[in-house]
Write an enzyme that holds these catalytic residues in place. Sequence first.
Site, PDB file in Angstrom:
ATOM      1  N   ARG A  48     -12.419   5.162  -9.037  1.00 50.89           N
ATOM      2  CA  ARG A  48     -13.872   5.331  -9.156  1.00 50.89           C
ATOM      3  C   ARG A  48     -14.218   6.760  -9.538  1.00 50.89           C
ATOM      4  NH1 ARG A  48     -16.475   2.970  -3.773  1.00 50.89           N
ATOM      5  NH2 ARG A  48     -14.571   3.954  -3.036  1.00 50.89           N
ATOM      6  N   ARG A  49     -13.443   7.710  -9.011  1.00 51.07           N
ATOM      7  CA  ARG A  49     -13.755   9.126  -9.258  1.00 51.07           C
ATOM      8  C   ARG A  49     -12.641   9.756 -10.087  1.00 51.07           C
ATOM      9  NH1 ARG A  49     -14.321  11.176  -3.415  1.00 51.07           N
ATOM     10  NH2 ARG A  49     -12.821   9.484  -3.161  1.00 51.07           N
ATOM     11  N   GLU A 131       1.797  -9.386   1.331  1.00 43.94           N
ATOM     12  CA  GLU A 131       2.392  -8.998   2.629  1.00 43.94           C
ATOM     13  C   GLU A 131       1.573  -7.916   3.325  1.00 43.94           C
ATOM     14  OE1 GLU A 131       4.226  -9.386   5.578  1.00 43.94           O
ATOM     15  OE2 GLU A 131       5.823 -10.072   4.236  1.00 43.94           O
ATOM     16  N   VAL A 134      -1.727  -8.417   6.070  1.00 44.45           N
ATOM     17  CA  VAL A 134      -1.674  -8.692   7.504  1.00 44.45           C
ATOM     18  C   VAL A 134      -0.612  -7.822   8.156  1.00 44.45           C
ATOM     19  CG1 VAL A 134      -1.341 -10.444   9.279  1.00 44.45           C
ATOM     20  CG2 VAL A 134      -2.361 -11.082   7.097  1.00 44.45           C
ATOM     21  N   GLY A 136       0.105  -4.632   8.174  1.00 43.52           N
ATOM     22  CA  GLY A 136       0.685  -3.500   7.454  1.00 43.52           C
ATOM     23  C   GLY A 136       2.110  -3.707   7.022  1.00 43.52           C
ATOM     24  N   GLY A 189      -8.721   9.657  14.160  1.00 45.02           N
ATOM     25  CA  GLY A 189      -8.646   8.984  12.859  1.00 45.02           C
ATOM     26  C   GLY A 189      -8.211   7.528  12.939  1.00 45.02           C
ATOM     27  N   GLU A 192     -12.825   4.065  12.314  1.00 45.55           N
ATOM     28  CA  GLU A 192     -13.705   4.550  11.263  1.00 45.55           C
ATOM     29  C   GLU A 192     -15.064   4.949  11.849  1.00 45.55           C
ATOM     30  OE1 GLU A 192     -13.620   2.318   7.552  1.00 45.55           O
ATOM     31  OE2 GLU A 192     -11.922   1.191   8.362  1.00 45.55           O
ATOM     32  N   LYS A 207      -7.361 -11.777   9.350  1.00 45.25           N
ATOM     33  CA  LYS A 207      -5.901 -11.911   9.434  1.00 45.25           C
ATOM     34  C   LYS A 207      -5.511 -13.225  10.098  1.00 45.25           C
ATOM     35  CE  LYS A 207      -5.389  -6.896   9.473  1.00 45.25           C
ATOM     36  NZ  LYS A 207      -5.428  -5.704  10.352  1.00 45.25           N
ATOM     37  N   GLY A 306      -2.086   2.258   7.904  1.00 47.57           N
ATOM     38  CA  GLY A 306      -1.647   3.567   7.430  1.00 47.57           C
ATOM     39  C   GLY A 306      -1.159   3.488   6.005  1.00 47.57           C
TER      40      GLY A 306
END
Lengths: 430, 430
Positions: A48-49, A131, A134, A136, A189, A192, A207, A306
């Site tokens: 987008r940027r 994969e 769900v 990670g 962190g 959110e 999920k 992550g």
Amino acid sequence: MMRTRPLKVALLGCGVVGSEVARIMTTHADDLAARIGAPVELAGVAVRRPDKVREGIPAELITTDATALVKRGDIDVVVEVIGGVEPARTLITTAFEHGASVVSANKALLAQDGTSLYASADQHGQDLYYEAAVAGAIPLIRPLRESLAGDKINRVMGIVNGTTNFILDRMDTNGAGYSEALDEATALGYAEADPTADVEGFDAAAKAAILAGIAFHTRVRLDDVYREGMTEVTAADFASAKRMGCTIKLLAICERSADGESVTARVHPAMIPLSHPLASVREAYNAVFVEAEAAGRLMFYGPGAGGSPTASAVLGDLVAVCRNKLNEATGPGESAYTQLPVSPMGDVVTRYHISLDVADKPGVLAQVATVFAEHGVSIDTVRQQGKDGEASLVVVTHRAPDAALSGTVEALRKLDTVRGVASIMRVEGE
Amino acid sequence: MMRTRPLKVALLGCGVVGSEVARIMTTHADDLAARIGAPVELAGVAVRRPDKVREGIPAELITTDATALVKRGDIDVVVEVIGGVEPARTLITTAFEHGASVVSANKALLAQDGTSLYASADQHGQDLYYEAAVAGAIPLIRPLRESLAGDKINRVMGIVNGTTNFILDRMDTNGAGYSEALDEATALGYAEADPTADVEGFDAAAKAAILAGIAFHTRVRLDDVYREGMTEVTAADFASAKRMGCTIKLLAICERSADGESVTARVHPAMIPLSHPLASVREAYNAVFVEAEAAGRLMFYGPGAGGSPTASAVLGDLVAVCRNKLNEATGPGESAYTQLPVSPMGDVVTRYHISLDVADKPGVLAQVATVFAEHGVSIDTVRQQGKDGEASLVVVTHRAPDAALSGTVEALRKLDTVRGVASIMRVEGE
């Protein structure tokens, strides 16, 4: 036997996950080529940027026109890590139409439109792998779809949201309240700025829909998943759980009914015994417990989110999809042949832990017990505790349909001697 | 879109696992057909004792001539659950030569001859799948080979033998000695009449060789695996472990060296902290902990043996191999492109827990500490305990090469003041 013409990959999205996918594709290019049997080339990156500095990604690969990128015609695989429903959905179907397979990490889209995306992939002879959508990095979709393809899965029960597990773990360990633990998760962190999708269970419900569909070879829509968040779990609930030898987790539970004729999917906080493997899943880790007829009880554990873990899952899929391309084959598609219906929450058989504030006078327990009996709910244990004319009554039931249990609670609320229902929590994993 | 001509399966061996495979193929035939896209038919069953009653298997399918069965020419997939090296090896290569893919549960054979079997499969364009060979029903081979194909695995550490885990768990829980716990395992059917393969670590070493090869994309032979059994683990070792906040497990550990230029594979008892996920693996369960560069720390847990769990793994492979047959493709073959050498045990970096019986007089600790220093081994903690002129000294080291650690122990044995080395145990998982 290495093919020299590279497979071309278009990357849609270059945030935390996308940039890590691009980095590994560059730094581990030789390993990926050896494992696939052909080199893979990053052919374009839609962002987008475009003016943001993106280390290691040549400027000429960056574009803001994702549609033009997937329509180029020379792209073999599209990796979609934008998230959200649109424009991801249109870009994925456009990719199929233009001869590309897709690797996606988009749980919201797959939970909502998995069936139509599968149909589009199938129509155009392309793969759809996800994969990363769900849990990670935890290999879960592939074990369920492939390793257990010769077995009958009866239950999938897991911790599939790292943010809420972090919060609950802090509440359990430090005796913190919900908002205090949420603040810590935000500061670190893990949560959110707007934590709604996590703490209200929307993320876990998406999920659960995906897992239930795969596990039972049927279609489970997001709307089919019963959902309760964990914002009302209190320090007092944890104290009650401890007295029972339990802890509290936000669980996604997908079950086949006892008669095998229907399935259920739900997300809610629940007490589970400390001896259960899921009880020891700490911090932001995820884990999924699977019960299959022949395999027995399996558990899959690891980081559920992550950039790097999610990128690992995306790249595993990328290798598989690229191999399929070289073989001119596709992997397993949607399997919804059982067409099992999804039953409502009222049909789920579970146990309740109910904490009541009652008047401290004779006959209260008899009154309460009568309500349970009238609803056909059998009581496992009762614990009474009185002080200053007030008393609390903690009831743990035997297994009963959720409709009977919630009906019992409604009736209890109407008793004069019941001042309030302090908490209700389901008990699982026994 | 269902193909009507069935895929034909030959079953070699009809013991605990084979009979369960045959049972599920019959009772779940419709599910398997739906998941594969074509029906599968049990076309023949090779057994040693044809007169034994085998419920649910038509007598006309039974044969004692396994070679003739795999040579029939109409067999699509051979399922080998005989075990042992011969005749399994010859039957498998004969199957490839006659156009059949193979699903095997044979860890001994794969650890010894995996490379030549892969080459034979590749030469004849057939698949060789063996999920059941390591950790029973736990999906492990497929996650390592496929889900993590885009990642770099640095360590695989697991409990891959259920018999020894049962024995160690009993010793830990009940304070039982080794032979008492072994007797219980034998009585309950967890240990065989001759438990050597399990308790001396041969079974785990075969699995370690297979796992190391897959994880590091190189060839690791059974002879490359360092092996120590667990018959000398004592109740005193468990008491020491408890004082350190540890328990003792028989671990299979496959590691990439720090410089990434070599790998190691080993099986031995080790102390691991109670906080480590492997510490809570109880009874005869298996679990494998995987550390990958991007994915982080993953764990796979489940029943490591038994007829049904092993059959589940075999059938998952059967579905995959049958799908490949319909696609006229093959799955991933051997990947040994890294050609990383396997280093000897002396190069492994680990920690020792050493328990010494020493004379209870001044200067002993200084003497002992000097020996450690001379070998470049740094001491983490020392605990002294004296009574009646005798004393015990428990030393836990920092990380050092195994050669330096074992050299230290040899030198300690030669000290006059050291009456004996009561136990040596490696410490892992920190």
